[in-house]
Motif scaffolding. Structure first.
Motif, PDB file in Angstrom:
ATOM      1  N   GLY A  20      -3.532  85.694  51.840  1.00  0.00           N
ATOM      2  CA  GLY A  20      -2.105  85.314  52.002  1.00  0.00           C
ATOM      3  C   GLY A  20      -1.158  85.710  50.885  1.00  0.00           C
ATOM      4  N   PHE A  52       5.002  95.292  54.961  1.00  0.00           N
ATOM      5  CA  PHE A  52       5.452  93.807  54.485  1.00  0.00           C
ATOM      6  C   PHE A  52       6.881  93.650  54.543  1.00  0.00           C
ATOM      7  N   ASP A  55       9.845  87.370  52.854  1.00  0.00           N
ATOM      8  CA  ASP A  55      10.085  86.072  53.403  1.00  0.00           C
ATOM      9  C   ASP A  55      10.127  85.008  52.451  1.00  0.00           C
ATOM     10  N   ASN A  59       5.676  86.990  51.331  1.00  0.00           N
ATOM     11  CA  ASN A  59       5.612  88.303  52.175  1.00  0.00           C
ATOM     12  C   ASN A  59       4.991  87.907  53.588  1.00  0.00           C
ATOM     13  N   ARG A  60       5.537  88.771  54.543  1.00  0.00           N
ATOM     14  CA  ARG A  60       5.050  88.493  55.802  1.00  0.00           C
ATOM     15  C   ARG A  60       4.845  89.919  56.647  1.00  0.00           C
ATOM     16  N   THR A  62       5.030  92.977  58.864  1.00  0.00           N
ATOM     17  CA  THR A  62       5.882  93.571  59.935  1.00  0.00           C
ATOM     18  C   THR A  62       5.195  93.776  61.146  1.00  0.00           C
ATOM     19  N   GLU A  66       1.306  94.356  61.722  1.00  0.00           N
ATOM     20  CA  GLU A  66       0.544  93.780  62.662  1.00  0.00           C
ATOM     21  C   GLU A  66      -0.505  94.751  63.367  1.00  0.00           C
ATOM     22  N   LYS A 299       3.045  83.205  61.472  1.00  0.00           N
ATOM     23  CA  LYS A 299       2.914  84.444  60.514  1.00  0.00           C
ATOM     24  C   LYS A 299       1.239  84.374  60.415  1.00  0.00           C
ATOM     25  N   THR A 300       0.789  85.815  60.136  1.00  0.00           N
ATOM     26  CA  THR A 300      -0.531  86.069  59.834  1.00  0.00           C
ATOM     27  C   THR A 300      -0.882  85.276  58.648  1.00  0.00           C
ATOM     28  N   PHE A 301      -0.207  85.460  57.576  1.00  0.00           N
ATOM     29  CA  PHE A 301      -0.566  84.959  56.444  1.00  0.00           C
ATOM     30  C   PHE A 301      -0.946  83.338  56.443  1.00  0.00           C
ATOM     31  N   GLN A 302      -0.417  82.606  57.361  1.00  0.00           N
ATOM     32  CA  GLN A 302      -0.889  81.094  57.852  1.00  0.00           C
ATOM     33  C   GLN A 302      -2.134  80.971  58.621  1.00  0.00           C
TER      34      GLN A 302
END
Length: 316
Positions: A20, A52, A55, A59-60, A62, A66, A299-302
Protein backbone atom coordinates in the motif's frame (compact mmCIF):
# COMPACT_ATOMS: atom_id res chain seq x y z
CA UNK A 1 9.12 -2.39 -26.55
CA UNK A 2 11.51 -5.17 -27.62
CA UNK A 3 13.70 -5.19 -24.49
CA UNK A 4 12.49 -7.56 -21.72
CA UNK A 5 10.92 -6.26 -18.53
CA UNK A 6 13.12 -6.13 -15.44
CA UNK A 7 12.15 -8.84 -12.92
CA UNK A 8 13.43 -6.80 -9.98
CA UNK A 9 11.35 -3.78 -11.01
CA UNK A 10 8.25 -5.95 -11.34
CA UNK A 11 8.87 -7.43 -7.90
CA UNK A 12 9.13 -3.95 -6.41
CA UNK A 13 5.99 -2.88 -8.27
CA UNK A 14 4.02 -5.79 -6.79
CA UNK A 15 5.39 -5.02 -3.31
CA UNK A 16 4.13 -1.43 -3.55
CA UNK A 17 0.66 -2.68 -4.43
CA UNK A 18 0.63 -5.37 -1.72
CA UNK A 19 1.90 -3.11 1.07
CA UNK A 20 0.00 0.00 0.00
CA UNK A 21 2.93 2.39 -0.03
CA UNK A 22 6.38 3.04 -1.44
CA UNK A 23 7.83 3.26 2.08
CA UNK A 24 6.61 -0.15 3.22
CA UNK A 25 7.58 -1.68 -0.10
CA UNK A 26 11.11 -0.34 0.36
CA UNK A 27 11.39 -2.25 3.64
CA UNK A 28 10.08 -5.42 2.03
CA UNK A 29 12.50 -5.38 -0.91
CA UNK A 30 15.42 -4.08 1.19
CA UNK A 31 15.90 -0.88 -0.77
CA UNK A 32 15.72 2.81 0.07
CA UNK A 33 12.54 4.69 -0.76
CA UNK A 34 14.39 6.75 -3.34
CA UNK A 35 15.63 3.54 -5.02
CA UNK A 36 12.07 2.21 -5.14
CA UNK A 37 10.84 5.47 -6.67
CA UNK A 38 13.62 5.35 -9.25
CA UNK A 39 12.70 1.77 -10.16
CA UNK A 40 9.10 2.79 -10.75
CA UNK A 41 10.14 5.74 -12.91
CA UNK A 42 12.27 3.42 -15.02
CA UNK A 43 9.44 0.88 -15.24
CA UNK A 44 7.02 3.61 -16.37
CA UNK A 45 9.57 4.72 -18.98
CA UNK A 46 9.92 1.11 -20.13
CA UNK A 47 6.14 0.62 -20.40
CA UNK A 48 5.56 4.10 -21.75
CA UNK A 49 2.58 4.55 -19.43
CA UNK A 50 1.89 6.11 -16.04
CA UNK A 51 1.42 3.38 -13.44
CA UNK A 52 0.59 5.47 -10.36
CA UNK A 53 -1.46 8.61 -9.80
CA UNK A 54 -1.55 10.87 -6.76
CA UNK A 55 -4.56 10.39 -4.49
CA UNK A 56 -4.42 12.81 -1.59
CA UNK A 57 -1.30 11.97 0.39
CA UNK A 58 -1.01 8.54 -1.17
CA UNK A 59 -0.94 6.90 -4.57
CA UNK A 60 -3.31 4.69 -6.49
CA UNK A 61 -2.90 2.50 -9.52
CA UNK A 62 -3.92 3.90 -12.86
CA UNK A 63 -5.86 1.77 -15.33
CA UNK A 64 -2.53 0.97 -17.01
CA UNK A 65 -1.06 0.06 -13.63
CA UNK A 66 -3.94 -2.36 -13.00
CA UNK A 67 -3.28 -3.89 -16.40
CA UNK A 68 0.42 -4.35 -15.71
CA UNK A 69 -0.22 -5.82 -12.24
CA UNK A 70 -1.86 -8.92 -13.68
CA UNK A 71 1.06 -9.51 -16.05
CA UNK A 72 3.63 -8.77 -13.35
CA UNK A 73 2.23 -11.39 -10.97
CA UNK A 74 2.18 -14.00 -13.72
CA UNK A 75 5.75 -13.19 -14.77
CA UNK A 76 7.09 -13.35 -11.21
CA UNK A 77 5.22 -16.56 -10.47
CA UNK A 78 6.50 -18.23 -13.64
CA UNK A 79 10.02 -17.01 -12.87
CA UNK A 80 9.83 -18.56 -9.38
CA UNK A 81 8.50 -21.82 -10.78
CA UNK A 82 11.33 -21.99 -13.30
CA UNK A 83 13.96 -21.43 -10.60
CA UNK A 84 12.35 -24.02 -8.31
CA UNK A 85 12.31 -26.60 -11.11
CA UNK A 86 16.12 -26.60 -11.16
CA UNK A 87 16.68 -26.27 -7.41
CA UNK A 88 18.61 -29.21 -5.99
CA UNK A 89 17.54 -28.18 -2.48
CA UNK A 90 13.82 -28.53 -2.98
CA UNK A 91 11.48 -28.21 -0.06
CA UNK A 92 10.40 -31.46 1.58
CA UNK A 93 8.03 -32.41 4.38
CA UNK A 94 4.34 -32.21 5.20
CA UNK A 95 2.22 -29.07 5.26
CA UNK A 96 -1.10 -29.20 7.13
CA UNK A 97 -3.60 -26.74 5.69
CA UNK A 98 -7.05 -25.92 7.04
CA UNK A 99 -9.86 -24.27 5.08
CA UNK A 100 -13.68 -24.08 5.15
CA UNK A 101 -15.24 -26.27 2.47
CA UNK A 102 -16.43 -23.25 0.49
CA UNK A 103 -12.91 -21.80 0.32
CA UNK A 104 -11.60 -25.24 -0.61
CA UNK A 105 -14.05 -25.47 -3.49
CA UNK A 106 -13.20 -22.03 -4.85
CA UNK A 107 -9.52 -21.52 -4.09
CA UNK A 108 -7.72 -24.77 -3.32
CA UNK A 109 -7.60 -26.29 -6.84
CA UNK A 110 -5.32 -23.53 -8.12
CA UNK A 111 -3.35 -23.26 -4.87
CA UNK A 112 -2.74 -27.01 -4.69
CA UNK A 113 -2.01 -27.30 -8.40
CA UNK A 114 0.60 -24.56 -8.47
CA UNK A 115 2.22 -25.53 -5.18
CA UNK A 116 2.50 -29.21 -6.11
CA UNK A 117 4.04 -28.25 -9.44
CA UNK A 118 6.66 -26.06 -7.80
CA UNK A 119 7.28 -28.21 -4.69
CA UNK A 120 6.54 -31.84 -5.64
CA UNK A 121 8.29 -33.24 -2.56
CA UNK A 122 5.99 -31.51 -0.07
CA UNK A 123 2.94 -33.50 1.06
CA UNK A 124 -0.20 -31.39 1.54
CA UNK A 125 -2.62 -32.51 4.24
CA UNK A 126 -5.92 -30.63 3.84
CA UNK A 127 -8.58 -30.26 6.56
CA UNK A 128 -12.00 -28.79 5.68
CA UNK A 129 -13.87 -27.39 8.69
CA UNK A 130 -15.53 -24.08 9.72
CA UNK A 131 -13.24 -21.18 10.63
CA UNK A 132 -14.04 -21.52 14.33
CA UNK A 133 -12.90 -25.15 14.35
CA UNK A 134 -9.82 -24.35 12.31
CA UNK A 135 -8.80 -21.64 14.78
CA UNK A 136 -9.08 -24.17 17.60
CA UNK A 137 -6.92 -26.63 15.71
CA UNK A 138 -4.36 -23.90 15.07
CA UNK A 139 -4.27 -23.15 18.80
CA UNK A 140 -3.59 -26.83 19.51
CA UNK A 141 -0.81 -26.94 16.92
CA UNK A 142 -2.71 -29.39 14.70
CA UNK A 143 -2.43 -27.22 11.57
CA UNK A 144 0.36 -25.19 9.99
CA UNK A 145 -1.73 -22.79 7.89
CA UNK A 146 -5.44 -21.95 7.90
CA UNK A 147 -7.55 -19.87 5.54
CA UNK A 148 -10.37 -18.43 7.65
CA UNK A 149 -12.99 -15.73 7.58
CA UNK A 150 -11.21 -12.79 9.18
CA UNK A 151 -12.92 -11.90 12.45
CA UNK A 152 -10.65 -9.89 14.78
CA UNK A 153 -13.11 -10.29 17.65
CA UNK A 154 -12.60 -14.05 17.68
CA UNK A 155 -9.16 -14.80 16.17
CA UNK A 156 -6.02 -13.18 14.83
CA UNK A 157 -5.31 -13.56 11.13
CA UNK A 158 -3.56 -11.63 8.36
CA UNK A 159 -6.03 -10.28 5.81
CA UNK A 160 -5.17 -11.55 2.33
CA UNK A 161 -8.37 -10.71 0.46
CA UNK A 162 -11.33 -8.33 0.76
CA UNK A 163 -14.51 -8.09 -1.30
CA UNK A 164 -18.18 -7.09 -1.17
CA UNK A 165 -20.70 -9.29 0.64
CA UNK A 166 -23.93 -9.65 -1.34
CA UNK A 167 -27.50 -10.69 -0.69
CA UNK A 168 -28.36 -13.46 -3.14
CA UNK A 169 -31.54 -15.22 -4.18
CA UNK A 170 -32.65 -17.40 -7.05
CA UNK A 171 -32.77 -15.75 -10.48
CA UNK A 172 -35.63 -18.07 -11.42
CA UNK A 173 -37.80 -17.96 -8.28
CA UNK A 174 -38.95 -14.49 -7.14
CA UNK A 175 -39.46 -13.81 -3.43
CA UNK A 176 -42.85 -13.14 -1.93
CA UNK A 177 -42.98 -9.48 -0.98
CA UNK A 178 -45.35 -9.87 1.95
CA UNK A 179 -43.51 -12.69 3.73
CA UNK A 180 -40.55 -12.63 6.16
CA UNK A 181 -37.23 -13.12 4.38
CA UNK A 182 -36.38 -16.86 4.37
CA UNK A 183 -32.70 -17.27 5.18
CA UNK A 184 -30.19 -20.05 4.54
CA UNK A 185 -27.07 -19.33 6.60
CA UNK A 186 -24.25 -20.81 8.59
CA UNK A 187 -24.30 -21.74 12.25
CA UNK A 188 -24.71 -19.16 15.02
CA UNK A 189 -21.01 -18.42 15.22
CA UNK A 190 -20.82 -17.68 11.48
CA UNK A 191 -19.78 -14.05 10.97
CA UNK A 192 -21.72 -13.72 7.72
CA UNK A 193 -24.89 -14.93 9.40
CA UNK A 194 -24.39 -12.36 12.14
CA UNK A 195 -23.87 -9.57 9.59
CA UNK A 196 -26.99 -10.57 7.65
CA UNK A 197 -29.22 -10.75 10.71
CA UNK A 198 -27.87 -7.49 12.15
CA UNK A 199 -28.49 -5.68 8.86
CA UNK A 200 -32.08 -6.94 8.64
CA UNK A 201 -32.72 -6.11 12.31
CA UNK A 202 -31.39 -2.57 11.85
CA UNK A 203 -33.55 -2.17 8.74
CA UNK A 204 -36.64 -3.42 10.54
CA UNK A 205 -37.22 -6.19 8.02
CA UNK A 206 -38.70 -9.46 9.24
CA UNK A 207 -36.86 -12.69 8.48
CA UNK A 208 -36.95 -16.38 9.32
CA UNK A 209 -33.98 -18.73 9.34
CA UNK A 210 -35.11 -21.81 7.42
CA UNK A 211 -31.79 -23.52 6.75
CA UNK A 212 -28.71 -23.71 8.95
CA UNK A 213 -25.61 -25.53 7.78
CA UNK A 214 -21.85 -25.05 7.65
CA UNK A 215 -21.86 -26.73 4.24
CA UNK A 216 -21.72 -24.16 1.45
CA UNK A 217 -23.18 -26.73 -0.95
CA UNK A 218 -26.33 -27.10 1.17
CA UNK A 219 -26.85 -23.36 1.53
CA UNK A 220 -26.25 -22.69 -2.17
CA UNK A 221 -28.72 -25.45 -3.07
CA UNK A 222 -31.42 -23.81 -0.94
CA UNK A 223 -30.81 -20.48 -2.69
CA UNK A 224 -30.80 -21.91 -6.21
CA UNK A 225 -34.01 -23.81 -5.51
CA UNK A 226 -35.71 -20.55 -4.58
CA UNK A 227 -36.28 -21.70 -1.01
CA UNK A 228 -34.17 -19.08 0.74
CA UNK A 229 -31.97 -15.99 0.55
CA UNK A 230 -28.37 -15.97 1.73
CA UNK A 231 -25.24 -13.81 1.71
CA UNK A 232 -22.18 -14.52 -0.45
CA UNK A 233 -18.90 -12.81 -1.29
CA UNK A 234 -18.91 -11.42 -4.79
CA UNK A 235 -16.50 -14.00 -6.20
CA UNK A 236 -18.70 -16.84 -4.93
CA UNK A 237 -21.80 -15.94 -6.95
CA UNK A 238 -23.05 -18.79 -9.09
CA UNK A 239 -25.00 -19.03 -12.29
CA UNK A 240 -28.70 -19.02 -11.41
CA UNK A 241 -28.28 -16.59 -8.51
CA UNK A 242 -29.48 -13.00 -8.44
CA UNK A 243 -27.88 -10.22 -6.43
CA UNK A 244 -30.51 -8.50 -4.28
CA UNK A 245 -30.05 -4.77 -3.71
CA UNK A 246 -31.78 -1.92 -1.90
CA UNK A 247 -34.27 -1.86 -4.78
CA UNK A 248 -35.33 -5.32 -3.60
CA UNK A 249 -35.61 -4.13 -0.01
CA UNK A 250 -32.26 -5.43 1.25
CA UNK A 251 -29.92 -3.24 3.31
CA UNK A 252 -26.22 -2.83 2.41
CA UNK A 253 -23.70 -5.22 3.98
CA UNK A 254 -20.10 -4.57 5.06
CA UNK A 255 -17.30 -6.17 3.02
CA UNK A 256 -15.87 -9.53 4.03
CA UNK A 257 -12.27 -10.57 4.42
CA UNK A 258 -10.27 -13.76 4.19
CA UNK A 259 -7.54 -14.14 6.78
CA UNK A 260 -4.46 -16.36 6.93
CA UNK A 261 -3.43 -17.95 10.23
CA UNK A 262 0.13 -19.30 10.59
CA UNK A 263 1.59 -21.66 13.16
CA UNK A 264 4.56 -20.19 15.03
CA UNK A 265 7.64 -22.32 14.51
CA UNK A 266 6.76 -23.50 11.01
CA UNK A 267 9.78 -23.71 8.72
CA UNK A 268 10.23 -20.21 7.20
CA UNK A 269 10.92 -21.71 3.77
CA UNK A 270 7.70 -23.75 3.85
CA UNK A 271 5.77 -20.81 5.29
CA UNK A 272 6.95 -18.39 2.62
CA UNK A 273 6.38 -20.88 -0.17
CA UNK A 274 2.74 -21.63 0.67
CA UNK A 275 1.80 -18.06 1.64
CA UNK A 276 3.25 -16.76 -1.64
CA UNK A 277 1.14 -19.27 -3.57
CA UNK A 278 -2.00 -18.49 -1.59
CA UNK A 279 -1.62 -14.74 -2.01
CA UNK A 280 -0.95 -15.03 -5.74
CA UNK A 281 -3.89 -17.36 -6.32
CA UNK A 282 -6.32 -15.20 -4.36
CA UNK A 283 -5.19 -12.17 -6.31
CA UNK A 284 -6.05 -13.93 -9.55
CA UNK A 285 -9.56 -15.03 -8.56
CA UNK A 286 -12.20 -13.26 -10.64
CA UNK A 287 -15.84 -12.68 -9.68
CA UNK A 288 -18.58 -14.72 -11.28
CA UNK A 289 -20.20 -13.11 -14.31
CA UNK A 290 -23.70 -12.02 -13.31
CA UNK A 291 -26.53 -10.41 -15.26
CA UNK A 292 -26.29 -7.22 -13.22
CA UNK A 293 -23.03 -5.43 -12.60
CA UNK A 294 -22.13 -4.82 -8.99
CA UNK A 295 -21.37 -1.27 -8.01
CA UNK A 296 -18.20 -0.09 -6.39
CA UNK A 297 -14.65 0.10 -7.59
CA UNK A 298 -12.20 0.15 -4.74
CA UNK A 299 -8.54 0.99 -4.86
CA UNK A 300 -6.15 -1.89 -5.10
CA UNK A 301 -4.16 -0.37 -2.24
CA UNK A 302 -7.06 -1.15 0.06
CA UNK A 303 -6.77 -4.83 -0.89
CA UNK A 304 -10.34 -4.65 -2.16
CA UNK A 305 -9.78 -6.14 -5.58
CA UNK A 306 -11.75 -4.98 -8.48
CA UNK A 307 -13.91 -7.70 -7.28
CA UNK A 308 -12.00 -10.70 -6.40
CA UNK A 309 -12.18 -12.50 -3.10
CA UNK A 310 -13.68 -14.47 -0.33
CA UNK A 311 -15.39 -17.62 -1.45
CA UNK A 312 -18.79 -18.66 -0.77
CA UNK A 313 -21.19 -18.97 1.90
CA UNK A 314 -21.29 -19.26 5.52
CA UNK A 315 -17.77 -17.84 5.46
CA UNK A 316 -17.67 -19.82 8.58
Amino acid sequence: MSAPLDIDQLHTFISIVDTGSFTKAADRVFKTQSAVSMQMRRLEERIGKQLFAKDGRGNRLTAEGEKLLNYARRIIRLNNEAIAAFDDNRLEGTLRIGTPDDYADRYMPEIIGRFAKTHPNVELYIVCEPSVSLAEKMARGELDIALVTHNPRQRISDVVRTEPLCWVGSANHPLKDDAPVPLAVGRRDCLWRQLACSALDADGREYQILFTSWSSTVVAAAVLAGMAVSVLPESALRTGMKVLSSADGFPPLPPVQIGLMKRPGLSPSLMNAITDHITACLDNISPAVMPDDLDGEVKTFQRMPRARAAQVMPGW
